[in-house]
Motif scaffolding. Structure first.
Motif, short mmCIF file in Angstrom:
data_model
loop_
_atom_site.label_atom_id
_atom_site.label_comp_id
_atom_site.label_asym_id
_atom_site.label_seq_id
_atom_site.Cartn_x
_atom_site.Cartn_y
_atom_site.Cartn_z
N LEU A 48 0.82 -1.21 0.00
CA LEU A 48 0.00 0.00 0.00
C LEU A 48 0.86 1.26 0.00
N LEU A 49 2.14 1.12 0.29
CA LEU A 49 3.03 2.29 0.31
C LEU A 49 3.21 2.89 -1.08
N VAL A 50 2.89 2.13 -2.13
CA VAL A 50 3.03 2.69 -3.48
C VAL A 50 1.95 3.73 -3.74
N ILE A 51 0.92 3.79 -2.91
CA ILE A 51 -0.16 4.76 -3.09
C ILE A 51 0.22 6.05 -2.37
N ASP A 52 0.38 7.10 -3.13
CA ASP A 52 0.90 8.37 -2.59
C ASP A 52 -0.21 9.17 -1.90
N ILE A 53 -0.81 8.56 -0.88
CA ILE A 53 -1.83 9.23 -0.08
C ILE A 53 -1.49 8.96 1.38
N GLY A 54 -1.41 10.02 2.17
CA GLY A 54 -0.89 9.90 3.53
C GLY A 54 -1.63 8.90 4.39
N VAL A 55 -2.97 8.92 4.36
CA VAL A 55 -3.71 8.04 5.26
C VAL A 55 -3.49 6.57 4.90
N PHE A 97 -3.74 26.82 -19.03
CA PHE A 97 -4.79 26.28 -18.18
C PHE A 97 -4.23 25.06 -17.44
N ILE A 98 -4.10 25.18 -16.13
CA ILE A 98 -3.53 24.09 -15.33
C ILE A 98 -4.53 23.66 -14.25
N MET A 99 -4.49 22.39 -13.93
CA MET A 99 -5.38 21.83 -12.92
C MET A 99 -4.59 21.55 -11.65
N ALA A 100 -5.29 21.41 -10.54
CA ALA A 100 -6.68 21.73 -10.27
C ALA A 100 -6.76 21.95 -8.77
N ALA A 101 -7.74 22.71 -8.35
CA ALA A 101 -7.97 22.95 -6.93
C ALA A 101 -9.46 22.78 -6.68
N GLY A 102 -9.87 23.14 -5.46
CA GLY A 102 -11.25 22.91 -5.07
C GLY A 102 -11.43 21.47 -4.63
N ASN A 103 -12.52 21.20 -3.93
CA ASN A 103 -12.73 19.85 -3.44
C ASN A 103 -12.84 18.83 -4.56
N ALA A 104 -13.47 19.22 -5.68
CA ALA A 104 -13.59 18.30 -6.81
C ALA A 104 -12.25 18.08 -7.49
N GLY A 105 -11.40 19.10 -7.53
CA GLY A 105 -10.07 18.92 -8.08
C GLY A 105 -9.24 17.95 -7.26
N ILE A 106 -9.37 18.03 -5.94
CA ILE A 106 -8.66 17.10 -5.07
C ILE A 106 -9.17 15.68 -5.27
N GLU A 107 -10.50 15.54 -5.40
CA GLU A 107 -11.09 14.22 -5.65
C GLU A 107 -10.57 13.64 -6.97
N ALA A 108 -10.48 14.48 -7.98
CA ALA A 108 -10.01 14.02 -9.28
C ALA A 108 -8.57 13.53 -9.20
N ALA A 109 -7.72 14.28 -8.50
CA ALA A 109 -6.32 13.86 -8.33
C ALA A 109 -6.24 12.54 -7.58
N THR A 110 -7.06 12.40 -6.55
CA THR A 110 -7.07 11.15 -5.78
C THR A 110 -7.47 9.97 -6.65
N ASN A 111 -8.49 10.15 -7.47
CA ASN A 111 -8.93 9.07 -8.37
C ASN A 111 -7.84 8.67 -9.34
N ILE A 112 -7.13 9.66 -9.87
CA ILE A 112 -6.06 9.37 -10.83
C ILE A 112 -4.95 8.57 -10.17
N VAL A 150 -13.58 1.90 -6.47
CA VAL A 150 -12.23 1.71 -5.95
C VAL A 150 -11.71 3.08 -5.52
N LYS A 151 -11.53 3.26 -4.23
CA LYS A 151 -11.12 4.56 -3.71
C LYS A 151 -10.25 4.35 -2.46
N VAL A 152 -10.00 5.43 -1.74
CA VAL A 152 -9.11 5.37 -0.59
C VAL A 152 -9.56 4.32 0.41
N ALA A 153 -10.86 4.18 0.60
CA ALA A 153 -11.36 3.26 1.62
C ALA A 153 -11.37 1.81 1.17
N THR A 154 -11.55 1.55 -0.13
CA THR A 154 -11.72 0.18 -0.59
C THR A 154 -10.46 -0.42 -1.22
#
Length: 795
Positions: free
Chosen positions: A363-370, A611-626, A682-686
Motif C-alpha cells: 500500500l506504500l506505493v499509493i501516494d496518499i498519507g492516510v 490552463f492548469i489543474m486543479a484545486a477545489g474539493n472536486a479537483g482534489i477528488e479528481a487527483a485522488t482518483n487518478i 475503488v477509492k481510498v477506503a476500498t
C-alpha cells in the motif's frame, strides 16, 4: 484404504526440509525455552513501555494526509494556496428559516450572531469569511450619480417593512442569490475558509475539535423551531468521521468477546484461550505504542488497524492451540508439546505473517498519507504478532499447557468419523479435481464479467464515507437542492505573464474555456474574473447590456479590474482561477471534466495563458482518483509477485505456488464483482481491502500445504494425506477464517459507511479465501503435481 491406516503416526515432523529454516529453528528453540523467565520479563517491560506511549496516542486528521500530496494537481493548488484558500478547504453553514423567508429582523440577527460566533472559532480564515453581514459582501448599482455600492444589511435594521425591503433589494443587487442566499430566499449561507495551521500557535487544525465547536456553538445553540442549521465541507466530513470513530472501542470489545467465545468453544480450554487473548492484546498495545513513537496518530482509516492486528494474531494463534492440544493428546508434557509446536509452526507461521506484512506494505506505493500510515501501522502490527505469537505464546503455553477437558476434546475429534473432512478430501481425486477446476474457471469468468463495471472513485453524491441518511448527507442534499452554486467546485488555474491576467487575450481564452466547460455533462455553471469584469463594465456604462462583454481597451478593463476583490487573481496578476461548479463529484463526472480541461489546454495553451489543474474539493477528488487508478495495478502486481516469491521460497515448487496463488486471485476478482454489484468504487477506503485480502488470505494455503506435505513425505497418497490434513490443520484453518471474518464483521455496524464497506469486503474475502484454499488447493495439486501413493518426495 482403511480408515485406520490414515491415522496420524506419532513421528516428529521434519525439521530440516529446507536448510535455512531448519537452522533457524535449531538456533532459536534452545535459547527460547532455556531462558523463559528472562524472556518473559523482557516482554513485560517492553509491554509497559509501549503501553505508556500508546496512552498518549491522539486523533490526527488533516487535509494533507487525505490527498496525494505529490500529484501535479495538488502541487499546483499548494503553489497558489494563499490565493485559492477561499475556494479550497471551506465549510458552508446554511441557516434556514423554517417559517417564512430570511427577511425578518429575528432571522437576520440570528444570522449575525452565528457569523460572529464562527468568526472567533480557532482555525477560521477570518479575512476571507463571507456572509450577508461581512464587509466583503456588498451590492453594486449604477445610478444617475454613477456607480454606488454598500453593505447588504443597512444600519439601524428593524422589523419595519421598509427596512426589510431594502435588505431584499440589496440581496438582489449583490448577485448573491444562488450562492450566499438560497434560490427560494428561505436560507442564507456563511462561507468559512479554514487555515490548516493556526498562524498564532503554529498548531495544525484539529478537525475533531473544530467539528465539535460547530456542533456546540452553532447547531446546538441556534437550532430551534424557527431555525435549522446545515453544515457541509471537508472539515465537517472529517469531524463526523472522527465522531463516528469514537464508538470504535465498543466494537473492539464486541470483537474481543466474540473471539473469546469462539476460541473457548473450539478448544474447550480456558487456559489457552486466556493466553491467546493476552498475547494478541499485547500485540495491539505494542502496535499502538510504536505508532506513537513513529510520530503518527490515529485517523478514521487507521482506527481499524488494531482490529486487524488482533484478528490476525488470534487467527494464527489458533494453530498453536490446535497443535499444542494434539501433542498433549499424544502424551507429551507441556514443555515438550510447546517445543514441538514451536518447531512445527515457526517457519510456516513466520512466512504467512511475512506475507501479511507484504500485503500491507504494498500500500506504500499509493501516494496518499492516510493509506501509507495505514500500511505502516498494519506492518508494525504484523511485526508485533510475530514476536508475541511466535515467541511469547509458546512460552506461556509451556507453563499453562492445556486443560484435561481440551485433551479429552482432542481425543474425541481424532476418534470421530470426520465425514465432512472425508468428503472434502475426495476433491483431491483427479476426476473430481477437474470438476473443481472447471467450476472455478466458470466462477472466475462470471466474476470478471461483473467486475468490468467497477469504477474508480465515488459513485454517490454527498459524502460517500458516511451513511446515505447521515446528517451530513442530508445537509449536503439541502444545499445542493436550494443553491445554484454547487459545493462541488473544480478550480482551473489560468497562468499568465505578470500583470496580464486581466488582458484581452487571456479574457478571450477564458471565455472560450468557460463556454466549452458549460457544455460538459455534469457541469452546472462556471465563474471567473471576467464574469465580474463584464458586470463592472456594464455598470460603468449606464447599465447598457451592449457593454456586457470583454473589451480590448486596456484602460476600460483595468478600471473594472481594480474594482474587483482580490480573490479573482493573485498579487502580481499572473494567475486567475476559473470555478467550474459540478452537479456532483462522482467518478464519471470528474473524469469527463478532467478530460475536457486536458483537451482544451492541449489546443489553447500558449505564452499568454496556460490552463492548469486543479484545486477545489472536486479537483482534489479528481487527483485522488487518478493516483488510485494508477496505483491499483502496480499494487496488485507487487502483492501477488512478492507473495508468490515467498511461497516459492518456502515450498521450492512452482506448481505449489500456482496452487496457492490461484484461489487468492479468484477471491480478488470476486471481491471486485461484489463491489460492482454493491455500487462501491475503488477509492481510498476500498483499495486497501484487496491488498489486505491477498496478504492475509495466503495464510490458509501455507498452513494447509505445510501440513499436507508432511503427510505426503511419509508416503501417503494425496487423498488420505489431505484427509489427515483436514483432521488436524483443516479445522484450525476454518476457525481462522471465521475468526478473521468476525474480527472485521463488527465494522458493518459503524455509522461510518467506508468502515462498514471495508468490514463487509474483508469479511467476504477472508471467508472466501478460506473456502477457496480448502476446496481448490487439493484439486490444483492433484492436477499440477500428481504423484502415486507411497511415492517418495522428489527434490
Amino acid at each position: 484404504m482403511k480408515r485406520e491406516s490414515w491415522n496420524v503416526p506419532d513421528i516428529p515432523p521434519r525439521q530440516a526440509q529446507h536448510a535455512k529454516p531448519g537452522l533457524l529453528e535449531k538456533m532459536i528453540e534452545p535459547h527460547l525455552f532455556k531462558h523463559r523467565i528472562i524472556i518473559l520479563l523482557a516482554f513485560i517491560l517492553a509491554s509497559l513501555f509501549f503501553a505508556y506511549h500508546a496512552a498518549s496516542l491522539r486523533i490526527d486528521a488533516s487535509l494533507q494526509k487525505m490527498v496525494p500530496a505529490n500529484h501535479p494537481f495538488i502541487t499546483n493548488s499548494i503553489f497558489y494556496e494563499n490565493e485559492l484558500r477561499p475556494l479550497g478547504n471551506v465549510v458552508r453553514i446554511a441557516v434556514e428559516a423554517r417559517n417564512g423567508d430570511i427577511y425578518s429582523k429575528a432571522y437576520l440577527e440570528t444570522l449575525k450572531n452565528i457569523t460572529d460566533e464562527v468568526f472567533y472559532i480557532p482555525g477560521v480564515d477570518r479575512g476571507n469569511m463571507k456572509s450577508l453581514w461581512t464587509p466583503n459582501v456588498v451590492w453594486l448599482e449604477m445610478t444617475e450619480e454613477g456607480m454606488t455600492a454598500g453593505r447588504i444589511i443597512p444600519e439601524g435594521l428593524d422589523n419595519s417593512p421598509a427596512k426589510l425591503d431594502i435588505v431584499r433589494t440589496n440581496v438582489e443587487r449583490s448577485g448573491t442569490v444562488g450562492s450566499l442566499v438560497a434560490n427560494d430566499h428561505k436560507s442564507a449561507v456563511i462561507l468559512v475558509p479554514l487555515l490548516e495551521v493556526d498562524p498564532q500557535t503554529g498548531n495544525k487544525l484539529d478537525y475533531g475539535a473544530f467539528s465539535d465547536r460547530l456542533e456546540e456553538r452553532i447547531r446546538s445553540r441556534y437550532s430551534s423551531r424557527d431555525i435549522q442549521i446545515h453544515i457541509t465541507g471537508f472539515a465537517k466530513v472529517v469531524g463526523d468521521l472522527i465522531q463516528g470513530g469514537r464508538a470504535i472501542g465498543l466494537y473492539f470489545l464486541l470483537t474481543y468477546a466474540l473471539t473469546a467465545v469462539l476460541l473457548y468453544a473450539y478448544s474447550r480450554c480456558l487456559r489457552s484461550t486466556l493466553a491467546t487473548l493476552f498475547c494478541c492484546s499485547l500485540a495491539v498495545i505494542w502496535q499502538l505504542g510504536i505508532i506513537r513513537l513513529l510520530g503518527f496518530g490515529l485517523d478514521p482509516y487507521s482506527m481499524l488497524v488494531p482490529f486487524l492486528t488482533f484478528a490476525i494474531g488470534v487467527s494464527h494463534a489458533v494453530q498453536n492451540i490446535n497443535t499444542m492440544a494434539m501433542e498433549r493428546a499424544r502424551g507429551k508434557s507441556n514443555i515438550d508439546a510447546a517445543r514441538q509446536t514451536f518447531r512445527m509452526l515457526f517457519v510456516p507461521g513466520s512466512v504467512a505473517l511475512i506475507c501479511d506484512a507484504v500485503g500491507f506494505s504494498t500500500l506504500l506505493v499509493i501516494d496518499i498519507g492516510v493509506i501509507r500510515e495505514l500500511a505502516i501501522g498494519a506492518s508494525v502490527g504484523v511485526l508485533t504478532i510475530i514476536l508475541t505469537k511466535m515467541f511469547l505464546l509458546p512460552l506461556l503455553m509451556s507453563w499453562v499447557g492445556v486443560s484435561p477437558a481440551c485433551i479429552r476434546h482432542q481425543h474425541r475429534k481424532l476418534d470421530s468419523p470426520h465425514r465432512f473432512a472425508r468428503a472434502l478430501s475426495t476433491l483431491a481425486e483427479p476426476r473430481r479435481a477437474k470438476v473443481v477446476a472447471l467450476l472455478s474457471l466458470l466462477l472466475f469468468a462470471g466474476a470478471w464479467y461483473c467486475a468490468r463495471d467497477v469504477k474508480i472513485g465515488d459513485l454517490e453524491p454527498g459524502a460517500p464515507e458516511l451513511r446515505t441518511d447521515s446528517r451530513y448527507n442530508r445537509d449536503s442534499g439541502f444545499i445542493v437542492s436550494h443553491y445554484s452554486t454547487s459545493p462541488d467546485v473544480f478550480v482551473v488555474m489560468v497562468k499568465t505573464p505578470p500583470d496580464t491576467c486581466g488582458s484581452y487575450p487571456v479574457a478571450a481564452a477564458v471565455e472560450r474555456f468557460q463556454a466549452t466547460m458549460e457544455n460538459v455533462a455534469g457541469v452546472e455553471s462556471t465563474a471567473s474574473l471576467f464574469n465580474a469584469m463584464k458586470k463592472m463594465i456594464t455598470g460603468s456604462n449606464g447599465g447598457n447590456l451592449k457593454w456586457s462583454a470583454i473589451t480590448r481597451n486596456r484602460f476600460v478593463s483595468n478600471a473594472a479590474h481594480r474594482a474587483l476583490p482580490s480573490e479573482f487573481f493573485n498579487t502580481d496578476c499572473s494567475m486567475t482561477p476559473v470555478l467550474v461548479f459540478l452537479s456532483d463529484h462522482k467518478a464519471e463526472t470528474l473524469t469527463r471534466v478532467v478530460t475536457a480541461v486536458e483537451r482544451f489546454a492541449a489546443e489553447h495553451n500558449d505564452g499568454q495563458a496556460q490552463f492548469i489543474m486543479a484545486a477545489g474539493n472536486a479537483g482534489i477528488e479528481a487527483a485522488t482518483n487518478i493516483v488510485i487508478k494508477r496505483a491499483e495495478t502496480q499494487m496488485l502486481l507487487l502483492v501477488y509477485g512478492i507473495v508468490a516469491i515467498l511461497v516459492l521460497w518456502e515450498f521450492r515448487s512452482w506448481r505449489v505456488t500456482v496452487a496457492l496463488i490461484v484461489p487468492l486471485f479468484l477471491t480478488s476478482m470476486l471481491c471486485e464483482a461484489v463491489m460492482a454489484r454493491l455500487g462501491l468504487g475503488v477509492k481510498v477506503a476500498t483499495l486497501p481491502v484487496i491488498a489486505l485480502g491477498v496478504g492475509i488470505g495466503v495464510d490458509y494455503g501455507i498452513y494447509l500445504y505445510n501440513r499436507l506435505e508432511h503427510f505426503l513425505d511419509q508416503g501417503m497418497g494425496l487423498v488420505p494425506a489431505y484427509f489427515e490434513t483436514l483432521k488436524t490443520t483443516g479445522s484450525a484453518v476454518m476457525l481462522t477464517g471465521i475468526t478473521l471474518a468476525l474480527g472485521v464483521a463488527v465494522w458493518t455496524f459503524s455509522d461510518i459507511k467506508f468502515q462498514a464497506d471495508m468490514g463487509l469486503l474483508l469479511g467476504f474475502m477472508f471467508l472466501w479465501n478460506m473456502v477457496g484454499a480448502i476446496v481448490m488447493i487439493p484439486a490444483l495439486i492433484a492436477l499440477l503435481a500428481p504423484r502415486p501413493a507411497n511415492a517418495p518426495k522428489t527434490a
